[in-house]
Write an enzyme that holds these catalytic residues in place. Structure first.
Site: not given
Lengths: 373, 373
Positions: A114, A207, A259
């Site tokens: 922007y 995580e 995981d």
């Protein structure tokens, strides 16, 4: 009781390093600007030399243990009308980066898109401005965080680490990161702070936020003398920068807990050796970081409840097997086990054996094991 | 210079309230348990009465200015073999909630799903366990955060607010939330803390992390005597709980700043009056909160760069027009303007006029305006 070992970093050194980084950046921008003026004064078309970021120029450096760019570079010149647009964009961005760095004002990728409109510099969309930002990183060999362009994502940190802020209004103020159990957001003020003092002997990156809270509650920071970091999924670059600093400046080993699936394995790999996307940078990797788990082989070993892998999970395993970093050792072995068992397990799966099973049983066992790999 | 007005909250009051909340929850669980035993002793099938959460029983309460459940309830009984499964699940969850609350151990929705496996309580998937958690909320009329089940999402807070922790190991320790400029994560320890002291006169909730950092850098906290909260998109429930507490306990007005699109408008509405999903709870809303912008009408007024709305954005506007909360005033007007102009603008769009345009021009103007709506 174990003796408390405190690592104190000489303040002047890190402060100097920080100032040098900003100075180095501003000097590099100045040199490029001077070159442009010189070209113009000599009646030549101004130009930039930009390291080539295409796949053919991305090489896995076994010694550095990360992706790096080869020596190919291309010229972006105002002479070539098809390059005039991206040349102007890059020139404007260099100007804007200089402004941000001087004013120490942080912005985001979206902001840069922007902000360009104020200068009638045209970007089709954010994708185009993001690309030019990466070009400038490559030209400068410095990550965009150094010129104050940050991502949106946040992750957080907790543990006995004292930092000293360097941002305007906070210079010299210190903070001990063990005093807010929900964690401190890792943003511009954290990554630019001096790391002055810690009693921790390692960093544990996790995580997931839920597990981060569990680890804080179970006092993993005290029991294992550690600093705990919630990466919030794939670690944002500012978090990777901080991990690198904790490792390099404080000499702390970094272990990673994800995981038990192919995405988790890759989260660990990106912390360790970066991504091909950031092959033009060397400040984001911790080559000595260790992926502690959850391994595919842990699933059976710890009798974890599992979820079947999807087709796209399995495809992802085969894709990674082609990556040079997954060619051997633990990384290859675990991918192959995932492919074989076709099942995955999350960190929360340990809750089957009680909420503290992961911190009381799994963590100490894996920490012990990790000394030998 | 304006005089610093400090609001001090009587500590004993909030502490008492907090203890009462846990006590109330444990007592309610005990009563339900006692009822089950009584049923069994009387040779009856044990049962729960569960408020009905189907659409037909969700009513918008204009006086409370939020969704509430009607008076319909259904019986879940061990007599009915088709209800035996969900009855057992709910009974187990009540047991587990009691355990978490006693031990003050926080968990996540995902943890609950896995924890059930330790007890051979079968949930098909997390969706099923999530539903049972909502059932228990409805039975107890207390949000799951009260029995220590938290979501993954994090948002963050910054400003002159002193809190006093109540979680184990931190009781009595205080923290002033203006000392870490990247923000403090809002998690279990924050939402359960006592809010003891502030010089702020309002709360500004912002949808995006990048703007949050901007606001901190531009000292919006000092210039506008405010506490700044990054909701990180749709505000997580723990953040909504904290917003409510800042409003109710400290008497601070809450204003909300979002992207100028239909999703931003709804983020503000959910903070103000909740979601139909949480109609069974009353602790998550701030009916007096004001959506300060970015309004559809601001887009033209502040000449913001825009993005075209997608078909699904427009459909979402029409959907919301059917919601009773969007039937009148500002809420309806702005939706209609979005539909008319078919364009949207993000918070970062103000950067077109310089990075500080939003804090120096837009914010003061809208804060002034907001006094009259």
């Amino acid at each position: 009781m174990a003796k408390k070992v405190t690592k104190k970093v000489t303040k002047k050194e890190t402060k100097k390093e920080k100032i040098d980084k900003s100075k180095k950046l501003i000097q590099a921008l100045k040199n490029h600007g001077a070159q442009i003026y010189e070209d113009l004064e000599n009646g030549e078309f101004p130009k930039f030399s930009i390291p080539n970021r295409s796949i053919s120029n991305i090489i896995y450096d076994k010694k550095l243990r990360q992706y790096v760019l080869g020596t190919n570079a291309s010229l972006r010149s105002a002479r070539n009308s098809s390059q005039l647009r991206s040349f102007t964009q890059l020139l404007w961005l260099a100007f804007f980066a200089n402004k941000l760095t001087h004013e120490k004002k942080s912005s985001t990728l979206r902001d840069v898109y922007y902000s360009s409109q104020a200068f009638a510099v045209d970007f089709e969309d954010q994708q185009e401005s993001d690309n030019i930002i990466v070009d400038l990183e490559a030209v400068l060999s410095q990550p965009r965080e150094d010129f104050f362009v940050f991502p949106e994502e946040r992750s957080s940190i907790f543990g006995d680490l004292t930092i000293e802020y360097t941002i305007p209004g906070y210079e010299g103020k210190t903070q001990n990161l063990s005093s807010h159990p929900d964690g401190y957001a890792i943003g511009p003020s954290m990554t630019s702070a001096q790391l002055t003092d810690t009693s921790a002997e390692m960093v544990i990156a996790i995580e997931k936020g839920g597990l981060f809270t569990r680890f804080v509650e179970e006092q993993v920071d005290k029991k294992f003398k550690s600093i705990i970091i919630n990466t919030g999924g794939q670690a944002p670059r500012s978090t990777r920068t901080l991990l690198k600093r904790l490792h390099d400046e404080l000499g702390l080993p970094v272990v990673i807990l994800t995981d038990g699936d192919v995405y988790g394995e890759h989260i660990a790999m990106v912390i360790k050796s970066g991504s091909a996307n950031a092959a033009h940078l060397r400040e984001l990797t911790v080559p000595d970081a260790k992926w502690m788990g959850v391994w595919a082989t842990d699933i059976d070993k710890f009798k974890l409840p599992t979820i079947p892998m999807t087709e796209s999970d399995i495809k992802r395993c085969y894709d990674l097997l082609k990556d040079p970093r997954y060619e051997e050792g633990l990384w290859k072995r675990e991918l192959e086990v995932f492919i074989k068992i076709k099942r995955k397990a999350e960190l929360e799966a340990f809750s089957k054996y009680g909420l503290t099973n992961i911190t009381e049983k799994y963590l100490p066992k894996k920490l012990e094991e990790s000394k030998s790999f």
